[in-house]
Design a protein around this motif. Structure first.
Motif, PDB file in Angstrom:
ATOM      1  N   ALA A  84     -11.815 -27.439  -2.244  1.00 10.98           N
ATOM      2  CA  ALA A  84     -12.158 -26.878  -3.789  1.00 10.98           C
ATOM      3  C   ALA A  84     -11.166 -27.601  -4.555  1.00 10.98           C
ATOM      4  O   ALA A  84     -11.608 -27.786  -5.888  1.00 10.98           O
ATOM      5  CB  ALA A  84     -11.772 -25.539  -3.584  1.00 10.98           C
ATOM      6  N   ASP A  85      -9.991 -28.364  -4.340  1.00 10.33           N
ATOM      7  CA  ASP A  85      -9.042 -28.966  -5.284  1.00 10.33           C
ATOM      8  C   ASP A  85      -9.528 -30.340  -5.526  1.00 10.33           C
ATOM      9  O   ASP A  85      -8.935 -30.913  -6.274  1.00 10.33           O
ATOM     10  CB  ASP A  85      -7.644 -29.037  -4.455  1.00 10.33           C
ATOM     11  N   GLN A  86     -10.510 -30.972  -4.743  1.00  7.73           N
ATOM     12  CA  GLN A  86     -10.913 -31.977  -4.963  1.00  7.73           C
ATOM     13  C   GLN A  86     -12.244 -32.207  -5.719  1.00  7.73           C
ATOM     14  O   GLN A  86     -12.965 -33.312  -5.666  1.00  7.73           O
ATOM     15  CB  GLN A  86     -11.144 -32.703  -3.350  1.00  7.73           C
ATOM     16  N   ASN A  89      -8.622 -24.275  -0.782  1.00  8.92           N
ATOM     17  CA  ASN A  89      -7.914 -25.572  -0.702  1.00  8.92           C
ATOM     18  C   ASN A  89      -7.066 -25.548   0.772  1.00  8.92           C
ATOM     19  O   ASN A  89      -6.300 -24.425   0.945  1.00  8.92           O
ATOM     20  CB  ASN A  89      -6.770 -25.960  -1.750  1.00  8.92           C
ATOM     21  N   ALA A  90      -7.606 -25.887   1.757  1.00  7.18           N
ATOM     22  CA  ALA A  90      -7.128 -25.695   3.114  1.00  7.18           C
ATOM     23  C   ALA A  90      -5.605 -25.622   3.438  1.00  7.18           C
ATOM     24  O   ALA A  90      -5.081 -25.159   4.204  1.00  7.18           O
ATOM     25  CB  ALA A  90      -7.870 -26.553   4.191  1.00  7.18           C
ATOM     26  N   MET A  91      -4.767 -26.774   2.238  1.00  8.44           N
ATOM     27  CA  MET A  91      -3.521 -26.883   2.531  1.00  8.44           C
ATOM     28  C   MET A  91      -2.763 -25.818   1.885  1.00  8.44           C
ATOM     29  O   MET A  91      -1.367 -25.854   1.918  1.00  8.44           O
ATOM     30  CB  MET A  91      -3.280 -28.130   2.042  1.00  8.44           C
ATOM     31  N   SER A 142     -18.190 -29.788  11.007  1.00  4.98           N
ATOM     32  CA  SER A 142     -18.170 -31.232  11.077  1.00  4.98           C
ATOM     33  C   SER A 142     -16.653 -31.732  11.035  1.00  4.98           C
ATOM     34  O   SER A 142     -15.902 -31.088  10.641  1.00  4.98           O
ATOM     35  CB  SER A 142     -19.042 -32.144  10.147  1.00  4.98           C
ATOM     36  N   SER A 143     -16.561 -32.870  11.800  1.00  9.49           N
ATOM     37  CA  SER A 143     -15.173 -33.547  11.714  1.00  9.49           C
ATOM     38  C   SER A 143     -14.582 -33.800  10.544  1.00  9.49           C
ATOM     39  O   SER A 143     -15.573 -34.222   9.384  1.00  9.49           O
ATOM     40  CB  SER A 143     -15.117 -34.786  12.750  1.00  9.49           C
ATOM     41  N   GLY A 144     -13.551 -33.542  10.251  1.00 17.30           N
ATOM     42  CA  GLY A 144     -12.887 -33.768   9.059  1.00 17.30           C
ATOM     43  C   GLY A 144     -12.935 -32.829   7.786  1.00 17.30           C
ATOM     44  O   GLY A 144     -12.466 -33.081   6.671  1.00 17.30           O
ATOM     45  N   LYS A 165     -10.774 -27.975   9.509  1.00 19.89           N
ATOM     46  CA  LYS A 165     -10.550 -26.954  10.440  1.00 19.89           C
ATOM     47  C   LYS A 165      -9.009 -26.840  10.986  1.00 19.89           C
ATOM     48  O   LYS A 165      -8.381 -25.759  10.888  1.00 19.89           O
ATOM     49  CB  LYS A 165     -11.440 -26.923  11.667  1.00 19.89           C
ATOM     50  N   SER A 166      -8.655 -27.971  11.439  1.00 19.77           N
ATOM     51  CA  SER A 166      -7.019 -28.080  11.710  1.00 19.77           C
ATOM     52  C   SER A 166      -6.161 -27.789  10.437  1.00 19.77           C
ATOM     53  O   SER A 166      -5.131 -27.142  10.920  1.00 19.77           O
ATOM     54  CB  SER A 166      -6.797 -29.602  12.323  1.00 19.77           C
ATOM     55  N   THR A 167      -6.553 -28.424   9.613  1.00 16.04           N
ATOM     56  CA  THR A 167      -5.797 -27.809   8.300  1.00 16.04           C
ATOM     57  C   THR A 167      -5.574 -26.365   8.132  1.00 16.04           C
ATOM     58  O   THR A 167      -4.491 -25.758   7.834  1.00 16.04           O
ATOM     59  CB  THR A 167      -6.234 -28.647   7.116  1.00 16.04           C
ATOM     60  N   LEU A 168      -6.889 -25.932   7.954  1.00 16.84           N
ATOM     61  CA  LEU A 168      -6.656 -24.240   8.024  1.00 16.84           C
ATOM     62  C   LEU A 168      -6.038 -23.754   8.986  1.00 16.84           C
ATOM     63  O   LEU A 168      -5.148 -22.784   8.632  1.00 16.84           O
ATOM     64  CB  LEU A 168      -8.272 -23.968   8.166  1.00 16.84           C
TER      65      LEU A 168
HETATM   66  N1  LIG Z   1      -7.077 -31.919  -0.699  1.00 14.77           N
HETATM   67  C1  LIG Z   1      -7.727 -31.239   0.463  1.00 14.77           C
HETATM   68  N2  LIG Z   1      -7.501 -32.068   1.689  1.00 14.77           N
HETATM   69  C2  LIG Z   1      -8.098 -31.399   2.804  1.00 14.77           C
HETATM   70  C3  LIG Z   1      -8.451 -29.976   2.753  1.00 14.77           C
HETATM   71  N3  LIG Z   1      -8.861 -29.569   3.949  1.00 14.77           N
HETATM   72  C4  LIG Z   1      -8.720 -30.684   4.637  1.00 14.77           C
HETATM   73  N4  LIG Z   1      -8.177 -31.712   3.840  1.00 14.77           N
HETATM   74  C5  LIG Z   1      -8.077 -33.138   4.417  1.00 14.77           C
HETATM   75  O1  LIG Z   1      -8.963 -33.762   5.332  1.00 14.77           O
HETATM   76  C6  LIG Z   1      -8.598 -34.348   6.291  1.00 14.77           C
HETATM   77  C7  LIG Z   1      -9.451 -33.596   7.410  1.00 14.77           C
HETATM   78  O2  LIG Z   1      -8.779 -32.441   7.767  1.00 14.77           O
HETATM   79  P1  LIG Z   1      -8.663 -31.756   9.528  1.00 14.77           P
HETATM   80  O3  LIG Z   1      -8.268 -30.509   9.264  1.00 14.77           O
HETATM   81  O4  LIG Z   1      -8.316 -32.969  10.429  1.00 14.77           O
HETATM   82  O5  LIG Z   1     -10.142 -31.805   9.656  1.00 14.77           O
HETATM   83  P2  LIG Z   1     -10.930 -31.223  11.203  1.00 14.77           P
HETATM   84  O6  LIG Z   1     -12.009 -30.166  10.575  1.00 14.77           O
HETATM   85  O7  LIG Z   1     -10.006 -30.405  11.899  1.00 14.77           O
HETATM   86  O8  LIG Z   1     -11.432 -32.313  11.762  1.00 14.77           O
HETATM   87  P3  LIG Z   1     -11.767 -32.505  13.421  1.00 14.77           P
HETATM   88  O9  LIG Z   1     -10.400 -32.260  14.073  1.00 14.77           O
HETATM   89  O10 LIG Z   1     -12.182 -34.124  13.555  1.00 14.77           O
HETATM   90  O11 LIG Z   1     -12.815 -31.444  13.900  1.00 14.77           O
HETATM   91  C8  LIG Z   1      -7.125 -34.404   6.450  1.00 14.77           C
HETATM   92  O12 LIG Z   1      -6.421 -35.401   5.990  1.00 14.77           O
HETATM   93  C9  LIG Z   1      -6.615 -32.926   5.558  1.00 14.77           C
HETATM   94  O13 LIG Z   1      -5.531 -33.379   5.059  1.00 14.77           O
HETATM   95  C10 LIG Z   1      -8.664 -29.259   1.348  1.00 14.77           C
HETATM   96  O14 LIG Z   1      -8.956 -28.210   1.378  1.00 14.77           O
HETATM   97  N5  LIG Z   1      -7.812 -30.110   0.274  1.00 14.77           N
END
Ligand SMILES: Nc1nc2c(ncn2[C@@H]2O[C@H](COP(=O)(O)OP(=O)(O)OP(=O)(O)O)[C@@H](O)[C@H]2O)c(=O)[nH]1
Ligand SMILES: [Zn+2]
Length: 348
Positions: A145-147, A171-173, A196-198, A201-204
């Motif tokens: 949401a921050d982007q 903002n997942a971070m 989807s990847s990226g 999910k991991s960040t959350l």
């Molecule tokens: N600015 C911003 N960056 C984010 C946010 N959520 C995720 N990111 C960035 O997006 C990238 C991918 O995030 P991940 O959490 O690895 O994505 P994932 O869904 O777990 O991906 P997979 O492990 O491949 O399934 C990382 O560099 C995060 O820092 C957000 O809400 N704001």
């Protein structure tokens, strides 16, 4: 150590117990499944247990992460499995059409997408169908949401799908915005993240495990050769006391035979379909089709109808047995070969 209710134990589970059960065994929750057995968490802590082969033979579905089992007092051995209140299943890939279970006793499925190119209503419909099919509450989480200038248009689009799923931008971070997910993360609740990847999910998960990171890093377990290996835990606690199930296949769920889930997601199309002239109307080109009429009148999104058709085809295919699939391929082969013959004849 956590109490049973903090581990996710509900009256749904205790209703399946007899007094006799409790004399000989105690409930424990499966945090990971290995070839040599299970890792379970109970009021007594985390231990490795084995599953007797004769028990395995009687199971309709394989034991999966999130399941509740009864562990014998006398030995680290599973006595029986307690039926789960929800289970996410999928069909195995390739020629093996057996059902696989991915997560059990799940309360909430966070369907994660982001405020950018990943945002796709048809993809959301796909995940929502999986959640509704498993009787798990879906929540749409829109990250990054921050982007973007404003997450509002994305939230509106998610709400326009017309399901009961809440849509929340974060903002997942950032711990403060992620706090909006609190109501689904109460102690003893179990959740999973798909998307989807990226998308974040991991960040959350990392944001939600800020203080328990250490504890979720890994556990030691004996592999079949008697060596110690460190495995990453597949069901682990968040700071809030909720549990996350993160297993292979969970993050990018493929659609199974989710017909009931699709009926829920496409409720408005199902309602319109009741007014089609023909009861077996496919809403393709039939006369008197109320669904096509709604599209023509601008009352129903053509994208939504296309998504409905596509997901229904996928679900039907996933539900077919190997036998039905082969028969379908054979008759398809006949059609193409006869079509080729006609083509050949026309050439002459
Ligand atoms: N600015 C911003 N960056 C984010 C946010 N959520 C995720 N990111 C960035 O997006 C990238 C991918 O995030 P991940 O959490 O690895 O994505 P994932 O869904 O777990 O991906 P997979 O492990 O491949 O399934 C990382 O560099 C995060 O820092 C957000 O809400 N704001
Ligand atoms: Zn119709």
């Amino acid at each position: 150590m956590a109490s049973l209710s903090h581990l996710g134990w509900r009256s749904f589970h205790s209703q399946q117990l007899t007094l006799e059960d409790l004399e000989t065994a105690h409930p424990a929750r499966v945090s990971s499944v290995h070839r040599s057995g299970l890792v379970v968490i109970s009021e007594q802590g985390t231990i490795n247990v084995t599953v007797p082969p004769r028990l395995l033979d009687t199971l309709e579905l394989p034991i999966t992460v999130g399941d509740w089992v009864l562990v014998e007092h006398a030995a680290p051995r599973v006595q029986r499995v307690i039926a789960p209140y929800s289970v996410i299943k999928r069909h195995a890939a390739g020629t093996d059409r057996r059902l696989q279970t991915i997560a059990a006793n799940l309360d909430t499925l966070f369907v994660v997408t982001s405020c950018n190119d990943d945002f796709n209503p048809s993809r959301l419909e796909r995940y929502l169908a999986v959640a509704f099919e498993a009787q798990v509450e879906p929540v749409i989480v829109i990250t990054k949401a921050d982007q973007c200038d404003s997450p509002e248009p994305f939230i509106d689009e998610a709400n326009a799908l017309g399901t009961t799923a809440a849509a929340i931008a974060v903002n997942a971070m950032d711990t403060t915005t992620v706090a909006a997910l609190e109501q689904w993360l109460q102690p003893g609740q179990t959740v999973a993240f798909v998307g989807s990847s990226g998308v974040g999910k991991s960040t959350l998960v990392n944001t939600l495990t800020g203080n328990t990171q250490q504890a979720t890093g890994g556990i030691r377990e004996d592999d079949s050769k008697g060596r110690h290996t460190t495995t990453s835990r597949e069901m682990f606690a968040l700071d809030s006391g909720a549990w996350v199930i993160d297993t292979p296949g969970m993050r990018e769920l493929k659609i199974g035979a989710v017909e009931a889930g699709l009926r829920t997601v496409f409720d408005n199309i199902e309602t319109l379909a009741a007014q089609c002239r023909f009861r077996d109307c496919k809403h393709d080109s039939e006369a008197g089709c109320a669904v096509l009429a709604a599209v023509a009148a601008g009352q129903l999104d053509a994208r939504r109808l296309a998504s409905y058709h596509k997901l229904q085809r996928e679900a039907a295919l996933a539900g077919m047995s190997t036998h039905e699939r082969r028969a379908r391929d054979r008759s398809f082969g006949r059609i193409t070969s006869s079509a080729l013959k006609v083509k050949e004849k026309n050439k002459r």
